[in-house]
Design an enzyme around this catalytic site. Structure first.
Site, PDB file in Angstrom:
ATOM      1  N   CYS A 111      18.576   5.236  36.852  1.00  8.80           N
ATOM      2  CA  CYS A 111      17.550   4.999  37.880  1.00  8.80           C
ATOM      3  C   CYS A 111      17.218   6.252  38.678  1.00  8.80           C
ATOM      4  CB  CYS A 111      17.996   3.878  38.812  1.00  8.80           C
ATOM      5  SG  CYS A 111      18.369   2.366  37.934  1.00  8.80           S
ATOM      6  N   HIS A 253      13.721   4.582  44.920  1.00 11.75           N
ATOM      7  CA  HIS A 253      13.914   3.733  43.738  1.00 11.75           C
ATOM      8  C   HIS A 253      13.927   2.275  44.195  1.00 11.75           C
ATOM      9  CE1 HIS A 253      15.535   1.709  40.365  1.00 11.75           C
ATOM     10  NE2 HIS A 253      16.748   1.574  40.867  1.00 11.75           N
ATOM     11  N   ASN A 283      13.377  -4.311  39.285  1.00 11.42           N
ATOM     12  CA  ASN A 283      13.931  -2.957  39.194  1.00 11.42           C
ATOM     13  C   ASN A 283      13.576  -2.381  37.824  1.00 11.42           C
ATOM     14  OD1 ASN A 283      15.604  -0.761  38.693  1.00 11.42           O
ATOM     15  ND2 ASN A 283      17.406  -1.660  39.677  1.00 11.42           N
TER      16      ASN A 283
END
Ligand code: UT7
Length: 328
Positions: A111, A253, A283
């Site tokens: 990520c 993020h 996500n």
């Protein structure tokens, strides 16, 4: 010389799956998912691939920047979930968009990947060896999720985001980048090529292609994010001689709304400075920052001269933050 973002683009799969749809296939509920994560729906591939989404996001970013594909010197793709291993996703994108002059490679930092790709590109700009770079964050995490594991399956989504950087005058951007492999076990996904003790030559191929899904200790990842990210941003701001109140937007993020709230609280900064789109996309790992940047850019929320902090965090463990002034 530094790289200045001159255009952005994104590509989300057409198929949307909301929490209620997930609740029909696993023991969960819209209420639980919204309360614990903020997520309402996510887009999941159905025909699209990491490569096709990357290429589409790239074309949109090039168009937005007014840059021709043939003028790109480098393509960097951050992904952990591509449909291709060889050639690299970046080379596959090169072919699709016709960026014939570009040198292409992929990067895996989960990520945090888009942020690390951005910083890697900046190092090449600083060295004076590139003039125009395309960076992409793209994931098809639905391929890596165990759909029987409600602890992870509800979190992730698929998509791609891209940015075109063009060389301009400026000092090397302030940044903080960190990794801690000793804590890697809190978020893992083994490779289908990990055949354990068996020699790959002798291994029974069918038996060795075991199930390879994302496994996560959610609470540990949560604690890590809420502790490390504010520290990392504070370190970055100190380097820039700035305080949180000097920053217009924190482009983070998109993992979980509660993580964002925890980070905002520790930085004593109003949550309105932390734009979120995880409600719509879940996500999307390394795609989340460029997808959000593209939305902010196209909606006119980003204005020239705005002071931004970009921050990523995730498997590795890895985390980092970069300061920039918007100039698209
Ligand atoms: O890019 C970084 C990627 N990772 C992350 O961002 C993950 C960070 N962590 C998180 O976001 C949170 O830890 C989760 C959203 C994954 C979980 O939230 P939590 O508040 O930490 O819940 P929990 O794991 O402590 O579970 C609480 C309860 C448990 O039931 P019991 O033991 O209390 O009876 C779980 O079994 O919730 C249960 N549970 C669920 N219930 C309904 C876990 N997943 C679900 C679910 N639906 N999907």
């Amino acid at each position: 010389m530094i790289g200045i973002i001159k255009g952005t683009g994104a590509c989300l799969p057409e198929k949307e799956v909301d929490n209620n749809e997930l609740a029909r296939i696993m023991d969960t509920s819209d209420e639980w998912i919204r309360e614990r994560t903020g997520i309402i729906r996510r887009h999941l591939i159905s025909g699209e691939t990491t490569v096709s989404m990357s290429a589409r996001a790239a074309e949109r970013a090039l168009e937005n920047a007014g840059v021709a594909a043939e003028d790109i010197d480098m393509i960097l793709v951050s992904t952990v979930s591509s449909n291709v291993v060889l050639p690299s996703t970046a080379c596959a994108v090169q072919e699709l968009i016709g960026a014939s002059r570009a040198v292409c490679f992929d990067l895996n930092a989960a990520c945090t990947g888009f942020l690390f790709a951005l910083n890697t590109a900046q190092a090449y700009f600083h060295a004076g060896v590139v003039g125009k770079v395309l960076i992409i964050g793209a994931e098809s995490l639905s391929n890596l999720v165990n759909w029987a594991d409600r602890g992870t399956a509800i979190l992730f989504g698929d998509g791609a985001g891209a940015a075109v950087l063009v060389a301009g005058e400026g000092e090397f951007p302030q940044l903080v980048m960190q990794s801690n492999g000793t804590k890697g076990d809190v978020l893992t996904c083994s490779s289908p090529f990990d055949r354990g003790k068996d020699s790959p030559v002798k291994a029974d191929m069918a038996a060795s292609q075991g199930e390879t899904y994302i496994q996560m200790n959610g609470q540990e990842v949560f604690k890590f994010a809420v502790r490390q990210v504010p520290k990392c941003i504070e370190e970055l701001l100190e380097k820039c001689d700035k305080r949180p109140e000097d920053i217009d937007l924190f482009v983070l993020h998109q993992a979980n709304a509660r993580i964002m709230e925890g980070i905002a609280k520790r930085l004593k900064t109003d949550i309105s400075k932390f734009p979120m789109n995880l409600m719509e996309y879940g996500n999307t790992s390394s795609a989340s920052i460029p997808i959000l940047l593209d939305e902010l850019h196209r909606s006119g929320r980003l204005k020239k001269g705005m002071k931004l902090v970009l921050a990523g965090f995730g498997a590795g463990l890895s985390w980092g933050a970069t300061y920039m002034e918007w100039d698209a």
